[in-house]
Design a protein around this motif. Structure first.
Motif, mmCIF file in Angstrom:
data_model
loop_
_atom_site.group_PDB
_atom_site.id
_atom_site.type_symbol
_atom_site.label_atom_id
_atom_site.label_comp_id
_atom_site.label_asym_id
_atom_site.label_seq_id
_atom_site.Cartn_x
_atom_site.Cartn_y
_atom_site.Cartn_z
ATOM 1 N N UNK A 97 3.776 -1.583 5.761
ATOM 2 C CA UNK A 97 3.320 -1.668 4.272
ATOM 3 C C UNK A 97 1.770 -2.199 4.365
ATOM 4 N N UNK A 98 0.949 -1.570 3.462
ATOM 5 C CA UNK A 98 -0.451 -2.160 3.435
ATOM 6 C C UNK A 98 -0.955 -2.671 2.136
ATOM 7 N N UNK A 99 -1.748 -3.608 1.928
ATOM 8 C CA UNK A 99 -2.156 -4.206 0.705
ATOM 9 C C UNK A 99 -3.179 -4.933 0.846
ATOM 10 N N UNK A 100 -3.593 -5.635 -0.234
ATOM 11 C CA UNK A 100 -4.830 -6.733 -0.038
ATOM 12 C C UNK A 100 -4.371 -8.044 -0.752
ATOM 13 N N UNK A 101 -3.248 -8.630 0.162
ATOM 14 C CA UNK A 101 -2.810 -10.047 -0.602
ATOM 15 C C UNK A 101 -3.620 -11.110 -0.099
ATOM 16 N N UNK A 102 -3.805 -12.161 -0.985
ATOM 17 C CA UNK A 102 -4.316 -13.322 -0.705
ATOM 18 C C UNK A 102 -3.631 -14.207 0.431
ATOM 19 N N UNK A 103 -4.025 -14.989 1.127
ATOM 20 C CA UNK A 103 -3.367 -15.597 2.486
ATOM 21 C C UNK A 103 -1.815 -15.878 2.165
ATOM 22 N N UNK A 104 -1.725 -16.570 0.889
ATOM 23 C CA UNK A 104 -0.489 -17.250 0.487
ATOM 24 C C UNK A 104 0.668 -16.056 0.107
ATOM 25 N N UNK A 105 0.056 -14.973 0.024
ATOM 26 C CA UNK A 105 1.017 -13.866 -0.458
ATOM 27 C C UNK A 105 1.303 -12.829 0.387
#
Length: 125
Positions: A97-105
């Motif tokens: 999977x690829x995404x742009x999460x913040x560190x906590x996510x």
């Protein structure tokens, strides 16, 4: 969104190793985090490992720490999951999977908008 293609699954004996690869089609992973999730039959899809393309920050699910590593290859535009000391309980379909999460996510499915088709990993004697 980015199109993802996984490869490298298969059948392996307990204690063996496999390497899964996730390739991006059409664009670079730049700016993304790339994660692996897995789903066993009749079970929910769960986080396994993730890496930030820029910076290389990683995260691992507790049961795979010390056995799995995740790495990125800039030249090939791929992310690999090296799985060692495999156990029968690692048997599942593994999804990139690829995404742009913040560190906590980084461990959350909801943070990833692009998914591959999955590759089967079976650990059995």
């Amino acid at each position: 969104q980015v199109q993802l293609v996984e490869s490298g699954g298969g059948l392996v004996h307990p204690g063996g190793s496999l390497t899964l690869s996730c390739a991006a089609s059409g664009r670079s992973f730049g700016g993304y985090a790339v994660a692996w999730f897995r789903q066993a039959p009749e079970m929910e899809r769960n986080f396994v490992a993730a890496i930030r393309w820029s910076g290389g920050n990683t995260a691992f699910e507790d049961s795979v720490k010390g056995r799995f590593t995740i790495s990125r290859d800039y030249a090939k535009n791929t992310v690999s999951l090296q799985m060692n000391s495999l156990k029968p309980e690692d048997t599942a379909v593994y999804y990139c999977a690829a995404g742009r999460p913040i560190v906590s996510e980084m461990t959350k499915m909801r943070a990833y908008g692009s998914w591959g088709q999955g590759t089967q990993v079976t650990v059995s004697a």
